[in-house]
Design a protein around this motif. Sequence first.
Motif, short mmCIF file in Angstrom:
data_model
loop_
_atom_site.label_atom_id
_atom_site.label_comp_id
_atom_site.label_asym_id
_atom_site.label_seq_id
_atom_site.Cartn_x
_atom_site.Cartn_y
_atom_site.Cartn_z
N ASN A 51 -1.76 -9.34 -4.88
CA ASN A 51 -1.81 -7.97 -4.34
C ASN A 51 -2.07 -7.14 -5.49
O ASN A 51 -1.57 -7.43 -6.72
CB ASN A 51 -0.57 -7.53 -3.89
N PHE A 53 -2.10 -3.14 -7.23
CA PHE A 53 -1.50 -1.87 -7.23
C PHE A 53 -2.11 -0.83 -8.34
O PHE A 53 -2.16 -1.45 -9.51
CB PHE A 53 0.19 -1.92 -7.46
N LEU A 81 6.26 3.81 -3.63
CA LEU A 81 5.11 3.25 -3.14
C LEU A 81 4.38 4.02 -2.32
O LEU A 81 5.12 4.99 -1.30
CB LEU A 81 5.52 2.06 -2.33
N LYS A 82 3.08 4.40 -2.34
CA LYS A 82 2.25 5.36 -1.70
C LYS A 82 1.10 4.36 -1.13
O LYS A 82 0.33 3.94 -1.83
CB LYS A 82 1.90 6.52 -2.29
N VAL A 83 0.82 4.06 0.12
CA VAL A 83 -0.14 3.30 0.80
C VAL A 83 -1.09 4.31 1.31
O VAL A 83 -0.76 5.30 2.28
CB VAL A 83 0.23 2.43 1.87
N SER A 85 -4.98 5.16 3.25
CA SER A 85 -6.20 4.51 3.85
C SER A 85 -7.16 5.53 4.24
O SER A 85 -6.97 6.60 4.76
CB SER A 85 -5.80 3.78 4.78
N SER A 96 -5.43 1.68 0.02
CA SER A 96 -4.93 1.87 -1.64
C SER A 96 -3.65 1.69 -1.54
O SER A 96 -2.90 2.60 -0.80
CB SER A 96 -5.69 2.83 -2.48
N ALA A 97 -3.18 0.93 -2.39
CA ALA A 97 -1.66 0.99 -2.73
C ALA A 97 -1.37 1.41 -4.00
O ALA A 97 -1.88 0.63 -5.08
CB ALA A 97 -0.92 -0.49 -2.54
N ASP A 98 -0.59 2.63 -4.10
CA ASP A 98 -0.17 3.09 -5.44
C ASP A 98 1.19 3.04 -5.61
O ASP A 98 1.97 3.27 -4.70
CB ASP A 98 -0.69 4.59 -5.62
#
Length: 182
Positions: A51, A53, A81-83, A85, A96-98
């Motif tokens: 994964n 990030f 965590l902020k996902v 799309s 995107s996973a930040d």
Amino acid sequence: MNETVVCVVGNVATRPVYRELSAGPSARFRLAVTSRYWDREKSAWTDGHTNFFTVWANRQLAVNVAASVEVGQPVVVQGRLKVRSEVREGQQNWASADIDAVAIGHDLARGTALFRRAARPEAPAAVRPEPAWETPLAAGRPEPTWETPSAAASPEPSWETPLAEAPAGDLAQQHPEPAVVT
């Protein structure tokens, strides 16, 4: 309030990008997190899915990341965590996973690191009082002695109470001896 806080262990995949913004310093880098599992057929550890990030750091954390983190280093990142799309033109659904980092450090299970305190910008003495740990005689108290006194300097403490100082009453009644069966 209802945020997803994560702690992720992985390797730095890209060089940190540092920027001075009007809101303060900001830095970002990509983090690769690969799961590992025991493969019974091969009797060996095997890499699983990786994964990626995007890790965001702000203010003093951003400055310290720019000075300390390099590609390939193992790090531990804790943050929110902020996902996201979205659909981009001519592409399928994009995600995107930040991680908005609160803390970042080197993974000491895989190596060593040398910690150095970051220099703080100086503020006028009237605005910034000196912290107690920097004041040798804080609040009129002498600085503590951290060294252990030598055996010659102080007598050995006695942990047993002499009979003369024992509480009044029959000691046998207070602390009876266990019966021995032969």
